[in-house]
Design a protein around this motif. Sequence first.
Motif, short mmCIF file in Angstrom:
data_model
loop_
_atom_site.label_atom_id
_atom_site.label_comp_id
_atom_site.label_asym_id
_atom_site.label_seq_id
_atom_site.Cartn_x
_atom_site.Cartn_y
_atom_site.Cartn_z
N UNK A 91 0.83 -1.20 0.00
CA UNK A 91 0.00 0.00 0.00
C UNK A 91 0.87 1.25 0.00
N UNK A 92 0.26 2.33 -0.47
CA UNK A 92 0.87 3.65 -0.36
C UNK A 92 -0.14 4.55 0.32
N UNK A 93 0.24 5.12 1.45
CA UNK A 93 -0.66 6.01 2.18
C UNK A 93 -0.11 7.43 2.13
N UNK A 94 -1.02 8.37 1.88
CA UNK A 94 -0.63 9.77 1.89
C UNK A 94 -1.75 10.56 2.57
N UNK A 95 -1.36 11.34 3.53
CA UNK A 95 -2.34 12.13 4.28
C UNK A 95 -3.15 13.01 3.34
N UNK A 96 -4.43 13.03 3.54
CA UNK A 96 -5.41 13.80 2.75
C UNK A 96 -5.57 13.32 1.32
N UNK A 97 -4.83 12.28 0.93
CA UNK A 97 -4.96 11.75 -0.42
C UNK A 97 -5.53 10.34 -0.40
N UNK A 98 -5.35 9.64 0.71
CA UNK A 98 -5.91 8.29 0.83
C UNK A 98 -4.88 7.21 0.76
N UNK A 99 -5.39 5.99 0.73
CA UNK A 99 -4.57 4.79 0.69
C UNK A 99 -4.83 4.08 -0.63
N UNK A 100 -3.76 3.77 -1.35
CA UNK A 100 -3.86 3.17 -2.67
C UNK A 100 -3.08 1.88 -2.69
#
Length: 102
Positions: A91-100
């Motif tokens: 997974x790639x998590x980025x604040x305010x962008x979500x988890x992909x």
Amino acid sequence: MNADRSHTAAGALTTGAPPAPAPYSQVLRLKRCGPEPLYYQLAQSLEQAVATGAIAHGTRLLPEKDMARELNVAIGTVRNAWAYLERKGVLHRQRHAGTVIR
């Protein structure tokens, strides 16, 4: 009539859009009793769903709070599972962008 529309046998109008994905609660399986913690079961289940194609690469997952509600688990369970999968590179998590899913 538009080329990407058709009628079903019952006469209902359908579009050429792909069917909506199944809810995560139907795709991700958790055993409430067992030796493995729920976060680990969730992580393994998500990895398996990606491997089988039930959930596609590049899919943006629900926010942690919504995922916890849908799966009927604590938000900490989802956070721990996502952190585990992020460390593994799934997974790639980025604040305010979500988890992909990668």
